[in-house]
Design a protein around this motif. Structure first.
Motif, PDB file in Angstrom:
ATOM      1  N   TYR A 123       0.791  -1.229   0.000  1.00  0.00           N
ATOM      2  CA  TYR A 123       0.000   0.000   0.000  1.00  0.00           C
ATOM      3  C   TYR A 123       0.824   1.281   0.000  1.00  0.00           C
ATOM      4  CZ  TYR A 123       0.948  -0.928   4.923  1.00  0.00           C
ATOM      5  OH  TYR A 123       1.567  -1.237   6.111  1.00  0.00           O
ATOM      6  N   ARG A 124       2.182   1.190   0.006  1.00  0.00           N
ATOM      7  CA  ARG A 124       2.987   2.411  -0.022  1.00  0.00           C
ATOM      8  C   ARG A 124       4.431   2.115  -0.394  1.00  0.00           C
ATOM      9  NH1 ARG A 124       6.419   1.543   3.264  1.00  0.00           N
ATOM     10  NH2 ARG A 124       6.047   0.625   5.260  1.00  0.00           N
ATOM     11  N   GLU A 125       5.149   3.189  -0.678  1.00  0.00           N
ATOM     12  CA  GLU A 125       6.563   3.095  -1.038  1.00  0.00           C
ATOM     13  C   GLU A 125       7.395   2.732   0.201  1.00  0.00           C
ATOM     14  OE1 GLU A 125       8.074   3.729  -4.130  1.00  0.00           O
ATOM     15  OE2 GLU A 125       6.029   3.734  -4.906  1.00  0.00           O
ATOM     16  N   THR A 126       8.496   2.058  -0.033  1.00  0.00           N
ATOM     17  CA  THR A 126       9.447   1.743   1.033  1.00  0.00           C
ATOM     18  C   THR A 126      10.340   2.959   1.254  1.00  0.00           C
ATOM     19  OG1 THR A 126       9.434  -0.569   0.373  1.00  0.00           O
ATOM     20  CG2 THR A 126      11.273   0.151   1.716  1.00  0.00           C
ATOM     21  N   LEU A 127      10.599   3.275   2.515  1.00  0.00           N
ATOM     22  CA  LEU A 127      11.502   4.379   2.838  1.00  0.00           C
ATOM     23  C   LEU A 127      12.896   3.834   3.113  1.00  0.00           C
ATOM     24  CD1 LEU A 127       9.340   6.480   5.359  1.00  0.00           C
ATOM     25  CD2 LEU A 127       9.558   6.782   2.890  1.00  0.00           C
ATOM     26  N   ASN A 128      13.916   4.629   2.815  1.00  0.00           N
ATOM     27  CA  ASN A 128      15.253   4.220   3.218  1.00  0.00           C
ATOM     28  C   ASN A 128      15.400   4.478   4.722  1.00  0.00           C
ATOM     29  OD1 ASN A 128      16.249   6.902   3.752  1.00  0.00           O
ATOM     30  ND2 ASN A 128      16.671   7.162   1.574  1.00  0.00           N
ATOM     31  N   GLY A 129      16.453   3.962   5.309  1.00  0.00           N
ATOM     32  CA  GLY A 129      16.652   4.079   6.754  1.00  0.00           C
ATOM     33  C   GLY A 129      16.651   5.505   7.251  1.00  0.00           C
ATOM     34  N   ASN A 130      17.298   6.413   6.513  1.00  0.00           N
ATOM     35  CA  ASN A 130      17.351   7.816   6.942  1.00  0.00           C
ATOM     36  C   ASN A 130      15.979   8.473   6.949  1.00  0.00           C
ATOM     37  OD1 ASN A 130      20.144   7.788   7.353  1.00  0.00           O
ATOM     38  ND2 ASN A 130      20.551   8.281   5.214  1.00  0.00           N
ATOM     39  N   MET A 131      15.178   8.187   5.928  1.00  0.00           N
ATOM     40  CA  MET A 131      13.820   8.753   5.877  1.00  0.00           C
ATOM     41  C   MET A 131      12.960   8.188   7.006  1.00  0.00           C
ATOM     42  SD  MET A 131      13.809  11.009   3.530  1.00  0.00           S
ATOM     43  CE  MET A 131      12.070  11.332   3.445  1.00  0.00           C
ATOM     44  N   ALA A 132      13.115   6.908   7.298  1.00  0.00           N
ATOM     45  CA  ALA A 132      12.358   6.293   8.385  1.00  0.00           C
ATOM     46  C   ALA A 132      12.746   6.909   9.730  1.00  0.00           C
ATOM     47  CB  ALA A 132      12.584   4.787   8.393  1.00  0.00           C
ATOM     48  N   VAL A 133      14.023   7.181   9.914  1.00  0.00           N
ATOM     49  CA  VAL A 133      14.480   7.834  11.149  1.00  0.00           C
ATOM     50  C   VAL A 133      13.846   9.215  11.276  1.00  0.00           C
ATOM     51  CG1 VAL A 133      16.494   8.886  12.273  1.00  0.00           C
ATOM     52  CG2 VAL A 133      16.606   6.525  11.449  1.00  0.00           C
ATOM     53  N   LEU A 134      13.792   9.964  10.177  1.00  0.00           N
ATOM     54  CA  LEU A 134      13.147  11.283  10.212  1.00  0.00           C
ATOM     55  C   LEU A 134      11.673  11.175  10.586  1.00  0.00           C
ATOM     56  CD1 LEU A 134      14.805  13.029   7.126  1.00  0.00           C
ATOM     57  CD2 LEU A 134      15.253  13.451   9.566  1.00  0.00           C
ATOM     58  N   GLU A 135      11.000  10.128  10.098  1.00  0.00           N
ATOM     59  CA  GLU A 135       9.595   9.902  10.461  1.00  0.00           C
ATOM     60  C   GLU A 135       9.462   9.601  11.953  1.00  0.00           C
ATOM     61  OE1 GLU A 135       6.421   9.900   8.921  1.00  0.00           O
ATOM     62  OE2 GLU A 135       7.561  11.126   7.512  1.00  0.00           O
ATOM     63  N   LEU A 136      10.355   8.773  12.473  1.00  0.00           N
ATOM     64  CA  LEU A 136      10.325   8.476  13.910  1.00  0.00           C
ATOM     65  C   LEU A 136      10.501   9.761  14.713  1.00  0.00           C
ATOM     66  CD1 LEU A 136      12.504   5.219  14.151  1.00  0.00           C
ATOM     67  CD2 LEU A 136      10.005   5.378  14.294  1.00  0.00           C
ATOM     68  N   GLU A 154      19.932   6.164  18.591  1.00  0.00           N
ATOM     69  CA  GLU A 154      21.313   6.345  19.060  1.00  0.00           C
ATOM     70  C   GLU A 154      22.050   5.041  19.335  1.00  0.00           C
ATOM     71  OE1 GLU A 154      23.049   9.213  19.174  1.00  0.00           O
ATOM     72  OE2 GLU A 154      21.287  10.107  18.227  1.00  0.00           O
ATOM     73  N   LYS A 155      21.342   4.042  19.871  1.00  0.00           N
ATOM     74  CA  LYS A 155      22.045   2.839  20.323  1.00  0.00           C
ATOM     75  C   LYS A 155      21.800   1.606  19.468  1.00  0.00           C
ATOM     76  CE  LYS A 155      22.544   4.177  25.126  1.00  0.00           C
ATOM     77  NZ  LYS A 155      22.380   3.738  26.524  1.00  0.00           N
ATOM     78  N   VAL A 156      20.732   1.610  18.683  1.00  0.00           N
ATOM     79  CA  VAL A 156      20.447   0.435  17.852  1.00  0.00           C
ATOM     80  C   VAL A 156      20.732   0.741  16.387  1.00  0.00           C
ATOM     81  CG1 VAL A 156      18.695  -1.235  17.116  1.00  0.00           C
ATOM     82  CG2 VAL A 156      18.755  -0.473  19.503  1.00  0.00           C
ATOM     83  N   LEU A 157      20.049   1.727  15.838  1.00  0.00           N
ATOM     84  CA  LEU A 157      20.202   1.986  14.404  1.00  0.00           C
ATOM     85  C   LEU A 157      21.594   2.495  14.044  1.00  0.00           C
ATOM     86  CD1 LEU A 157      16.727   3.514  13.482  1.00  0.00           C
ATOM     87  CD2 LEU A 157      17.545   1.167  13.198  1.00  0.00           C
ATOM     88  N   LYS A 158      22.175   3.388  14.848  1.00  0.00           N
ATOM     89  CA  LYS A 158      23.525   3.870  14.538  1.00  0.00           C
ATOM     90  C   LYS A 158      24.517   2.728  14.525  1.00  0.00           C
ATOM     91  CE  LYS A 158      23.454   8.743  15.517  1.00  0.00           C
ATOM     92  NZ  LYS A 158      23.968   9.870  16.258  1.00  0.00           N
TER      93      LYS A 158
END
Length: 164
Positions: A123-136, A154-158
């Motif tokens: 139902y939607r486009e996939t976001l890259n990791g950086n865009m998903a972080v901005l959404e969070l 800070e501790k998991v995604l980085k």
């Protein structure tokens, strides 16, 4: 994926081992209630109708019912029930807010949302990791517990991004 990220986040938050285990299992079964949702709805490529959304929104309660009827899983059922609650109280099924939402459910919400944004959905486009972080980040205090978002980034995604 959700289970593993939940485990990593629980460890990053320095939760006790027993809580990390519950979080890992809850992450694995958070969407078990979707077994009762029609496949044609779950795989629909376009927007859902109001009726279809109502059916999808039943999955946390169905998951709760399934898990609460298993002696081995009953203590994680509530985390599954509340994983679509929003920090600001606008989620479902109970409209809980902030600390009314169990901590493990708040963790699953962040991880599941990140996973949904960064993986293929019909139902939607996939976001890259950086865009998903901005959404969070933009939904801290609204959909997500701000502290959990901060630790996740800070501790998991980085750590994950630095290993690639």
């Amino acid at each position: 994926r959700v289970s593993q990220l939940c485990k990593l986040l629980g460890a990053a938050m320095e939760l006790p081992d027993a809580e990390i285990y519950k979080l890992e299992v809850s992450g694995m079964f958070h969407d078990i209630g979707k077994v009762a949702v029609q496949t044609k709805i779950l795989s629909k490529p376009g927007p859902l109708t109001e009726e279809e959304w109502r059916e999808v929104m039943r999955h946390p309660e169905i998951g709760y019912w399934i898990l609460s009827n298993s002696l081995e899983m009953s203590d994680i059922a509530k985390y599954v029930l509340y994983h679509h609650e929003r920090y600001d109280g606008s989620g479902y099924p109970a409209g809980l807010k902030r600390e009314e939402i169990p901590l493990l459910s708040r963790i699953i919400t962040v991880v599941d949302s990140y996973d949904a944004m960064t993986n293929l959905r019909p139902y939607r486009e996939t976001l890259n990791g950086n865009m998903a972080v901005l959404e969070l980040i933009s939904n801290k205090g609204k959909q997500f517990d701000p502290m959990i978002v901060d630790v996740f980034i800070e501790k998991v995604l980085k750590k994950i991004f630095s290993q690639k």
